[in-house]
Scaffold this motif. Structure first.
Motif, PDB file in Angstrom:
ATOM      1  N   PRO A 116       9.408  32.970  59.354  1.00 43.73           N
ATOM      2  CA  PRO A 116      10.063  32.623  60.626  1.00 43.73           C
ATOM      3  C   PRO A 116       9.968  31.159  61.005  1.00 43.73           C
ATOM      4  CG  PRO A 116       8.074  33.912  61.016  1.00 43.73           C
ATOM      5  CD  PRO A 116       8.333  33.963  59.547  1.00 43.73           C
ATOM      6  N   HIS A 117       8.999  30.419  60.434  1.00 42.43           N
ATOM      7  CA  HIS A 117       8.924  28.995  60.763  1.00 42.43           C
ATOM      8  C   HIS A 117      10.054  28.206  60.107  1.00 42.43           C
ATOM      9  CE1 HIS A 117       6.688  28.700  56.836  1.00 42.43           C
ATOM     10  NE2 HIS A 117       7.397  27.585  56.775  1.00 42.43           N
ATOM     11  N   CYS A 118      10.736  28.812  59.156  1.00 48.43           N
ATOM     12  CA  CYS A 118      11.876  28.169  58.490  1.00 48.43           C
ATOM     13  C   CYS A 118      13.145  28.517  59.266  1.00 48.43           C
ATOM     14  CB  CYS A 118      11.986  28.649  57.045  1.00 48.43           C
ATOM     15  SG  CYS A 118      13.408  27.976  56.162  1.00 48.43           S
ATOM     16  N   SER A 119      13.830  27.514  59.755  1.00 51.82           N
ATOM     17  CA  SER A 119      15.061  27.713  60.514  1.00 51.82           C
ATOM     18  C   SER A 119      16.256  27.555  59.585  1.00 51.82           C
ATOM     19  CB  SER A 119      15.140  26.693  61.649  1.00 51.82           C
ATOM     20  OG  SER A 119      16.260  26.948  62.467  1.00 51.82           O
ATOM     21  N   LEU A 178      18.397  29.410  49.603  1.00 48.75           N
ATOM     22  CA  LEU A 178      17.810  30.614  50.181  1.00 48.75           C
ATOM     23  C   LEU A 178      16.692  31.168  49.298  1.00 48.75           C
ATOM     24  CD1 LEU A 178      21.143  32.267  51.301  1.00 48.75           C
ATOM     25  CD2 LEU A 178      19.275  31.706  52.843  1.00 48.75           C
ATOM     26  N   LEU A 179      16.940  31.213  47.992  1.00 46.50           N
ATOM     27  CA  LEU A 179      15.914  31.691  47.072  1.00 46.50           C
ATOM     28  C   LEU A 179      14.703  30.769  47.090  1.00 46.50           C
ATOM     29  CD1 LEU A 179      18.194  32.788  44.096  1.00 46.50           C
ATOM     30  CD2 LEU A 179      16.762  34.305  45.491  1.00 46.50           C
ATOM     31  N   TYR A 180      14.957  29.464  47.198  1.00 39.91           N
ATOM     32  CA  TYR A 180      13.856  28.511  47.303  1.00 39.91           C
ATOM     33  C   TYR A 180      13.024  28.812  48.548  1.00 39.91           C
ATOM     34  CZ  TYR A 180      11.282  24.137  47.605  1.00 39.91           C
ATOM     35  OH  TYR A 180      10.268  23.218  47.667  1.00 39.91           O
ATOM     36  N   ALA A 181      13.712  28.966  49.671  1.00 37.17           N
ATOM     37  CA  ALA A 181      12.999  29.193  50.938  1.00 37.17           C
ATOM     38  C   ALA A 181      12.216  30.496  50.934  1.00 37.17           C
ATOM     39  CB  ALA A 181      13.998  29.187  52.093  1.00 37.17           C
ATOM     40  N   SER A 182      12.681  31.478  50.164  1.00 37.20           N
ATOM     41  CA  SER A 182      11.988  32.766  50.113  1.00 37.20           C
ATOM     42  C   SER A 182      10.713  32.692  49.274  1.00 37.20           C
ATOM     43  CB  SER A 182      12.908  33.845  49.552  1.00 37.20           C
ATOM     44  OG  SER A 182      13.102  33.688  48.153  1.00 37.20           O
ATOM     45  N   LYS A 183      10.665  31.740  48.334  1.00 40.96           N
ATOM     46  CA  LYS A 183       9.516  31.634  47.434  1.00 40.96           C
ATOM     47  C   LYS A 183       8.563  30.516  47.847  1.00 40.96           C
ATOM     48  CE  LYS A 183       8.299  31.223  42.529  1.00 40.96           C
ATOM     49  NZ  LYS A 183       8.815  31.132  41.139  1.00 40.96           N
ATOM     50  N   TYR A 184       9.117  29.375  48.211  1.00 41.40           N
ATOM     51  CA  TYR A 184       8.309  28.216  48.605  1.00 41.40           C
ATOM     52  C   TYR A 184       8.506  27.995  50.106  1.00 41.40           C
ATOM     53  CZ  TYR A 184       8.630  27.579  43.566  1.00 41.40           C
ATOM     54  OH  TYR A 184       8.592  27.784  42.204  1.00 41.40           O
ATOM     55  N   HIS A 185       7.442  27.911  50.812  1.00 37.30           N
ATOM     56  CA  HIS A 185       7.515  27.882  52.269  1.00 37.30           C
ATOM     57  C   HIS A 185       7.201  26.498  52.828  1.00 37.30           C
ATOM     58  CE1 HIS A 185       6.456  32.443  51.879  1.00 37.30           C
ATOM     59  NE2 HIS A 185       7.699  32.175  51.513  1.00 37.30           N
ATOM     60  N   ASP A 186       7.677  25.468  52.108  1.00 36.40           N
ATOM     61  CA  ASP A 186       7.345  24.099  52.475  1.00 36.40           C
ATOM     62  C   ASP A 186       8.493  23.335  53.127  1.00 36.40           C
ATOM     63  OD1 ASP A 186       8.794  24.198  50.121  1.00 36.40           O
ATOM     64  OD2 ASP A 186       7.740  22.538  49.163  1.00 36.40           O
ATOM     65  N   ALA A 231      15.291  38.549  49.292  1.00 38.22           N
ATOM     66  CA  ALA A 231      14.959  37.131  49.420  1.00 38.22           C
ATOM     67  C   ALA A 231      15.072  36.683  50.873  1.00 38.22           C
ATOM     68  CB  ALA A 231      15.878  36.296  48.530  1.00 38.22           C
ATOM     69  N   CYS A 232      16.140  37.085  51.540  1.00 39.47           N
ATOM     70  CA  CYS A 232      16.333  36.694  52.942  1.00 39.47           C
ATOM     71  C   CYS A 232      15.198  37.184  53.820  1.00 39.47           C
ATOM     72  CB  CYS A 232      17.666  37.231  53.452  1.00 39.47           C
ATOM     73  SG  CYS A 232      19.119  36.374  52.775  1.00 39.47           S
ATOM     74  N   LEU A 245      15.725  23.027  41.946  1.00 38.23           N
ATOM     75  CA  LEU A 245      15.542  22.436  43.275  1.00 38.23           C
ATOM     76  C   LEU A 245      14.065  22.151  43.533  1.00 38.23           C
ATOM     77  CD1 LEU A 245      16.538  21.538  46.041  1.00 38.23           C
ATOM     78  CD2 LEU A 245      16.611  23.954  46.722  1.00 38.23           C
ATOM     79  N   TYR A 246      13.196  23.042  43.083  1.00 40.06           N
ATOM     80  CA  TYR A 246      11.752  22.835  43.228  1.00 40.06           C
ATOM     81  C   TYR A 246      11.313  21.561  42.508  1.00 40.06           C
ATOM     82  CZ  TYR A 246       6.729  23.886  42.885  1.00 40.06           C
ATOM     83  OH  TYR A 246       5.352  23.841  42.957  1.00 40.06           O
TER      84      TYR A 246
END
Length: 273
Positions: free
Chosen positions: A205-208, A127-135, A199-200, A99-100
């Protein structure tokens, strides 16, 4: 596209659907279908276990976004569908890396990735993506599994750990005795060692995040959705009464829920610019 523009009656966008090839970090070609509306905004859609980009709900979600004038990209993870690589039972973190590669490909084309959406195992990937990359600020998890230790015995048998230590693999067969896929020891270990709770809790917090789950899901218990809600700081939960794992009879409802969430987030972001 502004909020005012979205509120006006729009002509159906001219959509081009084309195959796109993206190389992942292992040199494997990932194959996807781009629903090109001409928008700078794009949503990436991820399939689940032993599924592909061409199954529901991935196709229907892509069509729903294109009707809103938002481009969508649905693709096959490595080892699945048309993509290169070998199928693996685990590969949770590798699929997040696939996904990255997809996100970076479209960023290089000056596209704005407004949301990543995943169904079932694809829900774990986003979810794993969001936990590692915050973009990415908007993430949708459709029927993802929270406890990855659950569901293994149903597929591999109660003595799966002893079996795989003896042989190094387990062949999963259908009712006719034909092997459907092989589970390697390293792949099983990857699943067992993937810590969804950690991961969660690493998702900023800026990621909804939205979790959508059906009450009649026969593959992943609806209780898993509540666990995501407990462990993600900025979380929205939607339970669909009567829906199964694929939302077979609830496709329109699923599309409406996901679209509303993504569009609301997008409008909120645009209003701050």
């Amino acid at each position: 596209m502004s909020e005012n523009q979205r509120s006006q009656p729009q002509k159906s966008p001219v959509v081009e659907r084309k195959k796109v090839f993206i190389e992942n970090s292992h040199g494997e070609k990932l194959v996807g279908i781009l629903h090109e509306t001409g928008s700078s905004e794009l949503v990436a859609i991820c399939h689940g276990f032993r599924s592909t980009k061409d199954h529901i709900p991935m196709v229907n979600l892509a069509f729903a976004f294109e009707r809103e004038g938002i481009s969508a990209f649905r693709f096959d993870f490595a080892g699945n569908g048309e993509s290169e690589g070998s199928f693996q039972y685990g590969n949770y973190r590798r699929e997040a890396e696939d996904l990255y590669a997809v996100v970076n490909h479209f960023k290089a084309e000056q596209r704005c990735i407004v949301a990543i959406v995943g169904h079932s195992k694809g829900g774990n990937a986003v979810l794993l993506y969001a936990s590692k990359y915050h973009d990415i600020q908007t993430v949708v998890n459709i029927a993802g599994r929270f406890d990855l230790r659950r569901g293994i015995e149903g597929r591999l048998g109660g003595d799966f750990q002893e079996k795989i230590k003896q042989c190094g693999f387990i062949d999963v067969k259908n009712r006719r005795g034909k092997t459907e896929y092989r589970v390697m020891e390293a792949s099983l270990k990857d699943r067992l060692e993937t810590n969804t709770r950690a991961a969660c809790r690493s998702i900023p917090p800026h990621c909804s995040l939205l979790t959508v789950h059906g009450t009649l899901d026969e593959k992943v218990p609806v209780e898993d959705a509540a666990e995501f809600a407990k462990n993600i700081r900025n979380h929205n939960l939607c339970i669909v009464e009567g829906a199964d794992h694929e939302f077979t009879e609830h496709q329109s409802r699923l599309n409406d829920i996901v679209l509303r969430f993504v569009l609301t987030r997008l409008r909120s972001f645009e209003s701050r610019l």
